[in-house]
Scaffold this motif. Structure first.
Motif, PDB file in Angstrom:
ATOM      1  N   PRO A 452       6.344 -20.497  51.589  1.00 10.07           N
ATOM      2  CA  PRO A 452       6.141 -19.158  51.024  1.00 10.07           C
ATOM      3  C   PRO A 452       6.926 -18.087  51.776  1.00 10.07           C
ATOM      4  CG  PRO A 452       4.050 -20.314  51.269  1.00 10.07           C
ATOM      5  CD  PRO A 452       5.072 -21.144  51.976  1.00 10.07           C
ATOM      6  N   LEU A 453       7.286 -17.028  51.054  1.00 15.63           N
ATOM      7  CA  LEU A 453       8.068 -15.940  51.619  1.00 15.63           C
ATOM      8  C   LEU A 453       7.386 -15.337  52.850  1.00 15.63           C
ATOM      9  CD1 LEU A 453      10.396 -13.878  51.542  1.00 15.63           C
ATOM     10  CD2 LEU A 453       9.026 -12.550  49.908  1.00 15.63           C
ATOM     11  N   GLU A 454       6.064 -15.149  52.774  1.00 15.06           N
ATOM     12  CA  GLU A 454       5.386 -14.501  53.900  1.00 15.06           C
ATOM     13  C   GLU A 454       5.460 -15.347  55.168  1.00 15.06           C
ATOM     14  OE1 GLU A 454       2.210 -16.323  51.128  1.00 15.06           O
ATOM     15  OE2 GLU A 454       4.086 -15.153  50.970  1.00 15.06           O
ATOM     16  N   VAL A 455       5.469 -16.661  55.011  1.00 10.40           N
ATOM     17  CA  VAL A 455       5.592 -17.547  56.170  1.00 10.40           C
ATOM     18  C   VAL A 455       7.007 -17.465  56.734  1.00 10.40           C
ATOM     19  CG1 VAL A 455       5.475 -19.933  56.974  1.00 10.40           C
ATOM     20  CG2 VAL A 455       3.790 -19.082  55.316  1.00 10.40           C
ATOM     21  N   CYS A 456       7.993 -17.481  55.837  1.00  4.23           N
ATOM     22  CA  CYS A 456       9.384 -17.375  56.282  1.00  4.23           C
ATOM     23  C   CYS A 456       9.621 -16.050  57.007  1.00  4.23           C
ATOM     24  CB  CYS A 456      10.335 -17.475  55.080  1.00  4.23           C
ATOM     25  SG  CYS A 456      10.285 -19.043  54.211  1.00  4.23           S
ATOM     26  N   GLU A 457       9.055 -14.988  56.459  1.00  7.59           N
ATOM     27  CA  GLU A 457       9.261 -13.668  57.047  1.00  7.59           C
ATOM     28  C   GLU A 457       8.557 -13.556  58.393  1.00  7.59           C
ATOM     29  OE1 GLU A 457       9.412  -9.031  55.510  1.00  7.59           O
ATOM     30  OE2 GLU A 457       8.503 -10.597  54.240  1.00  7.59           O
ATOM     31  N   ALA A 458       7.416 -14.209  58.528  1.00 10.80           N
ATOM     32  CA  ALA A 458       6.695 -14.170  59.806  1.00 10.80           C
ATOM     33  C   ALA A 458       7.479 -14.898  60.901  1.00 10.80           C
ATOM     34  CB  ALA A 458       5.317 -14.799  59.634  1.00 10.80           C
ATOM     35  N   ASP A 460      11.030 -15.458  60.961  1.00  9.50           N
ATOM     36  CA  ASP A 460      12.170 -14.535  61.112  1.00  9.50           C
ATOM     37  C   ASP A 460      12.877 -14.698  62.451  1.00  9.50           C
ATOM     38  OD1 ASP A 460      13.938 -12.712  60.117  1.00  9.50           O
ATOM     39  OD2 ASP A 460      12.696 -10.953  60.520  1.00  9.50           O
ATOM     40  N   TYR A 465      15.048 -10.826  58.078  1.00  4.06           N
ATOM     41  CA  TYR A 465      14.129 -10.185  57.137  1.00  4.06           C
ATOM     42  C   TYR A 465      13.866  -8.732  57.541  1.00  4.06           C
ATOM     43  CZ  TYR A 465      13.121 -14.541  54.683  1.00  4.06           C
ATOM     44  OH  TYR A 465      13.232 -15.680  53.914  1.00  4.06           O
ATOM     45  N   ARG A 469      14.565  -5.612  55.163  1.00  3.75           N
ATOM     46  CA  ARG A 469      13.533  -4.624  54.815  1.00  3.75           C
ATOM     47  C   ARG A 469      13.995  -3.204  55.167  1.00  3.75           C
ATOM     48  NH1 ARG A 469       9.709  -6.588  51.323  1.00  3.75           N
ATOM     49  NH2 ARG A 469       8.818  -8.569  52.069  1.00  3.75           N
TER      50      ARG A 469
END
Length: 522
Positions: A452-458, A460, A465, A469
């Motif tokens: 998931p995107l939120e996992v990838c972004e966490a 980073d 990311y 942003r």
């Protein structure tokens, strides 16, 4: 696509390499296999699509159009080339038109500009596989006349599939039925891709098993047997085959397209030569022989393996049943479709930045090496530095980067190696192009690392990311540019709650189960 000046110093016609469908049409026009002088106008195309008729009322089954990019829409002349840039023909543009969306559509292809007009040959084509068998109808008829066979009836079979025992019995029976004062000649027209031999070597392997005299030619029929959005109906496909077969001197077309309901379908109307569907033949297990279906008890008929089953037997290195296919055909099939442990393979990882795909790809690559297979790892970041230096992160350049990876992977696959690739590859269309490139020469295994995107972004790890942003990185996948999740992945991984080792093991197990790695490899 380019332009230049001719020898007299005048502006030369722009140069353009048509797409594969239009190139196939062009070769058939230039060879005389089509009764057409060039590419169709909008009105002619609409008449063919809606009514199967040309403007003069004569039947014709397929639209023959030339899509061009925006910058060529106003051209008055166009030099058409093969993919290597060798000029084939010059188009004198008689009409420019737009093919729109499905509601107003004309040729069922993608929306865009079309050019219509007559074509004049510049030089005979030399590009493409099996060129020595790509005879023009005039050349083929000349060979028959020279051999003294000009008066014999000709039974044509158009196929891109192997001729197993069933089809061979159907052809022999049809040739016997057509024979009269002269024994019927069998003409096998092999429908093969322009870029590769396809199944042609397997079809040619059956030559000694056909009734003599039997001859072969190779053509590329654009989309005639495909299952894409422009695929023909069975009747229109048969009509196209009949037109091409007639140009080669055939007096009858035999349709041998697999078992099932084909024989029950109505015959195509307005065919230029009679079209007959081969009566069904079955293998009688009580007598151990092939015979017409009506002469065997239904319960005695052996179940024929379908194409998927044949492919699976070949993939796992199992021999095909002798009652099903001749030894010559089986041997050629096994040669061009060896067991998966001997085939070239591309394992293609796709996923968001930070999904873990590169780390998993490295672990999978190491496992494949330990199995004894030759391997090349094409990691996205490394390829960017070595193969795609200078490219930006625009959509066009990202697509080009993935295509370059696909090209290199296809070449590795062509020569029996394993390529492991790990780009982001966010777009469906580009991934499909890579799959098509690879599957022309070997196997393709798509792994979607669906973290998931939120996992990838966490995670980073590279701080990308955060920069995206903040607006410092335009067109960043997952933030300001889309990631199109694949619907055709052979394997989907979610690394959010799974260790890298577990993900690597899952991929290797899938490759072992599919037959690409030996079962004992770790």
């Amino acid at each position: 696509m380019s332009d230049s000046r001719d020898r007299s110093g005048h502006e030369a016609a722009p140069v353009f390499a048509p797409d594969p469908v239009s190139l196939a049409h062009l070769e058939l026009i230039l060879s005389g296999a089509y009764p057409l002088a060039g590419f169709m106008t909008r009105e002619a195309t609409a008449g063919v699509v809606k009514h199967g008729r040309l403007p003069d009322g004569s039947p014709w089954p397929v639209p023959v159009t030339l899509p061009v990019p925006d910058e060529l829409a106003d051209a008055d002349r166009l030099v058409l080339t093969d993919p290597e840039g060798a000029p084939l023909a010059e188009l004198s543009v008689g009409q420019r038109w737009w093919s729109g969306s499905e509601g107003d559509a004309d040729d069922a292809g993608a929306p865009g500009h079309r050019l219509a007009g007559e074509v004049r040959i510049v030089q005979p084509p030399v590009y493409g596989a099996l060129r020595h068998l790509r005879l023009s109808p005039e050349q083929f008829r000349g060979q028959r006349e020279f051999a003294g066979d000009g008066g014999a009836p000709v039974l044509a079979v158009v196929t891109g599939r192997p001729l197993h025992h069933r089809e061979l019995h159907q052809i022999r029976a049809a040739a016997d039925e057509l024979s009269g004062e002269h024994r019927a000649e069998v003409l096998v027209i092999i429908d093969a891709p322009l870029e590769s031999a396809g199944m042609a070597p397997v079809v040619l392997a059956a030559e000694p098993l056909l009734p003599a005299p039997a001859r072969f030619v190779v053509v590329s029929l654009p989309g005639a047997c495909s299952e894409d959005s422009t695929a023909l109906s069975r009747q229109r496909r048969d009509l196209l085959r009949a037109h091409v077969a007639r140009s080669y001197g055939a007096t009858r077309l035999l349709v041998v397209d697999g078992p099932g309901s084909a024989a029950a379908e109505p015959a195509a109307e307005d065919a230029p030569i009679p079209i007959v569907r081969a009566p069904e033949w079955v293998y009688d297990t009580t007598e151990d022989l092939w015979r017409p279906a009506g002469e065997a008890a239904p319960e005695a008929a052996a179940a024929l393996p379908g194409e998927a089953e044949v492919e699976e037997m070949l993939a796992l290195g199992r021999g095909l049943p002798a009652w099903f296919t001749p030894a010559r055909v089986a041997a050629e099939l096994a040669r061009i479709r060896p067991p998966r442990t001997e085939r070239g393979l591309t394992v293609f990882f796709t996923g968001l930045s930070g999904s873990g795909k590169s780390t998993i790809a490295r672990g999978v690559a190491e496992g494949i090496r330990r199995s004894g297979r030759t391997l090349t790892l094409l990691d996205g970041d490394v390829v960017r530095r070595m193969l795609s230096a200078g490219l930006t992160f625009s959509r066009a350049d990202r697509d080009l980067n993935v295509r370059r990876i696909g090209y290199v992977a296809a070449e590795i696959t062509r020569h029996g190696g394993v390529a492991v690739c790990a780009p982001i590859a966010p777009y469906d269309a580009t991934r499909a192009e890579v799959r098509a490139m690879v599957e022309e020469v070997g196997d393709f295994f798509l792994v979607h690392v669906a973290t998931p995107l939120e996992v990838c972004e966490a995670r980073d790890r590279k701080g990308l990311y955060a920069k995206a942003r903040a607006g410092e990185i335009p067109e960043f996948t997952g933030i300001s540019d889309p990631y199109e999740e694949p619907r055709d992945a052979e394997l989907v991984l979610d690394t959010a709650d799974r260790s890298i080792g577990e993900s690597v093991a899952q991929v290797l197990e899938a490759l072992r189960a599919g037959g690409w790695l030996p079962a004992e490899s770790a």
